[in-house]
Design a protein around this motif. Structure first.
Motif, mmCIF file in Angstrom:
data_model
loop_
_atom_site.group_PDB
_atom_site.id
_atom_site.type_symbol
_atom_site.label_atom_id
_atom_site.label_comp_id
_atom_site.label_asym_id
_atom_site.label_seq_id
_atom_site.Cartn_x
_atom_site.Cartn_y
_atom_site.Cartn_z
ATOM 1 N N GLU A 128 0.799 12.661 -45.047
ATOM 2 C CA GLU A 128 1.078 11.435 -45.806
ATOM 3 C C GLU A 128 2.448 11.480 -46.472
ATOM 4 O O GLU A 128 2.966 10.443 -46.888
ATOM 5 N N VAL A 129 3.044 12.667 -46.579
ATOM 6 C CA VAL A 129 4.335 12.810 -47.248
ATOM 7 C C VAL A 129 5.455 12.810 -46.212
ATOM 8 O O VAL A 129 5.370 13.504 -45.196
ATOM 9 N N HIS A 130 6.504 12.038 -46.488
ATOM 10 C CA HIS A 130 7.630 11.889 -45.549
ATOM 11 C C HIS A 130 8.740 12.872 -45.928
ATOM 12 O O HIS A 130 9.556 12.620 -46.816
ATOM 13 N N THR A 131 8.767 14.021 -45.233
ATOM 14 C CA THR A 131 9.809 15.039 -45.453
ATOM 15 C C THR A 131 10.243 15.619 -44.103
ATOM 16 O O THR A 131 10.016 16.804 -43.833
ATOM 17 N N PRO A 132 10.874 14.831 -43.249
ATOM 18 C CA PRO A 132 11.214 15.309 -41.897
ATOM 19 C C PRO A 132 12.171 16.494 -41.886
ATOM 20 O O PRO A 132 12.075 17.359 -41.006
ATOM 21 N N VAL A 133 13.101 16.561 -42.840
ATOM 22 C CA VAL A 133 14.066 17.669 -42.849
ATOM 23 C C VAL A 133 13.367 18.980 -43.198
ATOM 24 O O VAL A 133 13.547 20.004 -42.525
ATOM 25 N N LEU A 134 12.558 18.954 -44.235
ATOM 26 C CA LEU A 134 11.822 20.157 -44.620
ATOM 27 C C LEU A 134 10.813 20.558 -43.554
ATOM 28 O O LEU A 134 10.598 21.752 -43.323
ATOM 29 N N ASP A 135 10.211 19.576 -42.909
ATOM 30 C CA ASP A 135 9.250 19.889 -41.843
ATOM 31 C C ASP A 135 9.930 20.659 -40.716
ATOM 32 O O ASP A 135 9.395 21.644 -40.196
ATOM 33 N N GLN A 136 11.124 20.207 -40.337
ATOM 34 C CA GLN A 136 11.870 20.876 -39.271
ATOM 35 C C GLN A 136 12.312 22.272 -39.711
ATOM 36 O O GLN A 136 12.277 23.231 -38.940
ATOM 37 N N LEU A 137 12.731 22.371 -40.971
ATOM 38 C CA LEU A 137 13.155 23.655 -41.505
ATOM 39 C C LEU A 137 11.989 24.650 -41.507
ATOM 40 O O LEU A 137 12.152 25.821 -41.161
ATOM 41 N N ALA A 138 10.815 24.170 -41.896
ATOM 42 C CA ALA A 138 9.631 25.034 -41.900
ATOM 43 C C ALA A 138 9.248 25.454 -40.485
ATOM 44 O O ALA A 138 8.829 26.594 -40.251
ATOM 45 N N LYS A 139 9.424 24.535 -39.538
ATOM 46 C CA LYS A 139 9.080 24.818 -38.145
ATOM 47 C C LYS A 139 10.006 25.864 -37.540
ATOM 48 O O LYS A 139 9.568 26.764 -36.817
ATOM 49 N N GLU A 140 11.305 25.779 -37.838
ATOM 50 C CA GLU A 140 12.291 26.660 -37.229
ATOM 51 C C GLU A 140 12.559 27.912 -38.053
ATOM 52 O O GLU A 140 13.153 28.868 -37.559
ATOM 53 N N LEU A 341 10.264 10.338 -54.781
ATOM 54 C CA LEU A 341 11.232 11.285 -55.328
ATOM 55 C C LEU A 341 11.383 12.490 -54.407
ATOM 56 O O LEU A 341 12.488 12.988 -54.181
ATOM 57 N N ILE A 342 10.270 12.970 -53.867
ATOM 58 C CA ILE A 342 10.293 14.099 -52.935
ATOM 59 C C ILE A 342 11.054 13.731 -51.669
ATOM 60 O O ILE A 342 11.882 14.506 -51.170
ATOM 61 N N SER A 343 10.795 12.540 -51.129
ATOM 62 C CA SER A 343 11.500 12.096 -49.923
ATOM 63 C C SER A 343 12.996 11.961 -50.179
ATOM 64 O O SER A 343 13.819 12.235 -49.289
ATOM 65 N N GLY A 344 13.370 11.551 -51.394
ATOM 66 C CA GLY A 344 14.786 11.461 -51.744
ATOM 67 C C GLY A 344 15.462 12.819 -51.752
ATOM 68 O O GLY A 344 16.598 12.975 -51.299
ATOM 69 N N VAL A 345 14.766 13.833 -52.267
ATOM 70 C CA VAL A 345 15.301 15.196 -52.242
ATOM 71 C C VAL A 345 15.424 15.681 -50.798
ATOM 72 O O VAL A 345 16.397 16.355 -50.436
ATOM 73 N N ASP A 346 14.446 15.336 -49.962
ATOM 74 C CA ASP A 346 14.502 15.712 -48.548
ATOM 75 C C ASP A 346 15.738 15.125 -47.874
ATOM 76 O O ASP A 346 16.388 15.788 -47.065
ATOM 77 N N MET A 347 16.095 13.894 -48.217
ATOM 78 C CA MET A 347 17.306 13.271 -47.663
ATOM 79 C C MET A 347 18.557 14.009 -48.130
ATOM 80 O O MET A 347 19.513 14.193 -47.374
ATOM 81 N N ALA A 348 18.555 14.444 -49.388
ATOM 82 C CA ALA A 348 19.699 15.209 -49.911
ATOM 83 C C ALA A 348 19.815 16.557 -49.198
ATOM 84 O O ALA A 348 20.931 17.037 -48.936
ATOM 85 N N PHE A 349 18.673 17.171 -48.889
ATOM 86 C CA PHE A 349 18.701 18.418 -48.124
ATOM 87 C C PHE A 349 19.477 18.231 -46.835
ATOM 88 O O PHE A 349 20.275 19.073 -46.445
ATOM 89 N N TRP A 350 19.223 17.107 -46.145
ATOM 90 C CA TRP A 350 19.877 16.846 -44.860
ATOM 91 C C TRP A 350 21.393 16.790 -45.043
ATOM 92 O O TRP A 350 22.150 17.375 -44.269
ATOM 93 N N SER A 351 21.860 16.067 -46.062
ATOM 94 C CA SER A 351 23.304 15.948 -46.287
ATOM 95 C C SER A 351 23.935 17.306 -46.567
ATOM 96 O O SER A 351 25.010 17.618 -46.065
ATOM 97 N N ILE A 352 23.262 18.111 -47.368
ATOM 98 C CA ILE A 352 23.816 19.416 -47.757
ATOM 99 C C ILE A 352 23.829 20.358 -46.561
ATOM 100 O O ILE A 352 24.808 21.071 -46.320
ATOM 101 N N PHE A 353 22.744 20.387 -45.777
ATOM 102 C CA PHE A 353 22.720 21.251 -44.594
ATOM 103 C C PHE A 353 23.764 20.820 -43.579
ATOM 104 O O PHE A 353 24.386 21.634 -42.912
#
Length: 353
Positions: A128-140, A341-353
């Motif tokens: 239910e939580v939208h965190t595609p960047v963290l999901d990919q990071l956890a997968k890899e 708020l969590i999804s917003g942080v996930d988007m920031a993760f993408w920019s920083i990476f």
């Protein structure tokens, strides 16, 4: 006699024609060989033979080799980045004319640390939580699923991260100074990195106590709000992290040193003193709009009444539960904004990476 003479004439003509044919074939073979040699020579010139490599070609090959090595290393840790090319190594030498220089080849570190984030509020554990960047990071990468916290308070957790100790040892109970472990700063994670040649940076929230100039080489410290004017704190965290990284890359900050960047996001921590508690970025407001978020079966008064006596109605956790989840409409609004708020942080993760 006449018949014999005609036979001799035919034989002579035949031998002559065979001779002409052989000479013709020899000429053709020589011509073909010459053309083939020219073609091979042209191909050889176009190839990257070691004795004919241009400086530009050698530099490109060196970069490719370093990238391959970095990718192999990167798979070992979720916090590792590609190391910068280093002169003085076998892979970075030119045609023998490059002066050998021993430079630091240690990996850079980017540490992204969020505040008051439930362990299961992430897409790969909760769809239910939208965190595609963290999901990919956890997968890899690598996930550490056996961590636990003894004292679930934001600044105490941060002190535990810095010291490697539980609260019972570091004793950083109060938000204000003096902070007990500050007198041993050189023994903390951040102090050790700095003392060992890392360029250290801290962006965002810092507690307990006030951050001091000697602790990090680059500091941008702020927290306690979601919006300052029209600026969201997650956007500010992202902007200051990128400012450090871009200036490091452009050699405005010492590029020879490896760096350790700590981005301490305030989100998804609530805004104390505000009735609505959670104020996400506008760019995340479309998320979860048409969803009905699922709550745990134990999220009932009946389950609360079975808790140990010290979880009374004056318990801080219970007070915050009443402020956020006491009615179903309120609970849906609060949990959606928390996830935003969590999804917003996930988007920031993408920019920083």
């Amino acid at each position: 006699q006449g018949h014999l003479m005609r036979c001799k004439g035919i034989t002579t003509i035949t031998i002559f024609l065979v001779f002409v044919f052989v000479v013709f074939q020899a000429v053709l073979l020589k011509l073909h060989t010459s053309l083939l040699r020219d073609e091979i020579s042209a191909k050889e010139k176009a190839m990257d033979f070691p004795n004919e490599v241009t400086p530009e070609q050698e530099s490109d090959a060196m970069q490719r080799d370093l990238r391959k090595k970095a990718l192999n290393i990167e798979q070992q840790s979720i916090t590792r980045l590609e190391p910068a090319p280093a002169a003085g190594t076998d892979d970075a030498k030119g045609n023998g004319n490059t002066k050998e220089e021993k430079k630091d080849e240690r990996l850079n570190i980017v540490f992204l640390y969020a505040d008051d984030w439930r362990y299961d509020s992430i897409g790969y554990l909760n769809p239910e939580v939208h965190t595609p960047v963290l999901d990919q990071l956890a997968k890899e990468g690598i996930t550490f699923s056996q961590n636990c916290v003894t004292t679930s308070i934001c600044w105490i957790s941060r002190a535990t991260l810095a010291t490697g100790q539980h609260y019972a040892r570091h004793k950083s109970l109060n938000l204000s100074d003096p902070v007990p472990f500050y007198q041993y700063w050189n023994e903390t994670l951040f102090g050790k990195l700095k003392d060992n040649g890392y360029l250290t940076a801290s962006v965002g929230k810092w507690q307990p106590g006030e951050i001091e100039d000697h602790m990090f080489d680059f500091i941008q410290s702020y927290s306690g709000f979601h919006y300052k004017g029209d600026r969201h704190i997650t956007d500010m965290n992202e902007k200051h992290a990128l400012y450090f990284l871009r200036n490091k890359r452009k050699k405005r900050i010492n590029r020879d040193k490896p760096f350790a960047l700590f981005v301490n996001f305030f989100a998804p921590h609530h805004h104390d003193g505000e009735k609505e508690q959670y104020f996400p970025q506008n760019k995340t407001m479309h998320l979860y709009k048409d969803k009905n978020i699922t709550f745990a079966p134990s999220c009932t008064n009946k389950a609360w009444e079975k808790m140990p006596p010290f979880f009374g109605n004056k318990n801080e956790g219970r007070s915050r539960w009443r402020d956020r989840f006491s009615t179903k409409p309120q609970a849906q609004r609060m949990i959606k904004n928390y996830y935003r708020l969590i999804s917003g942080v996930d988007m920031a993760f993408w920019s920083i990476f």
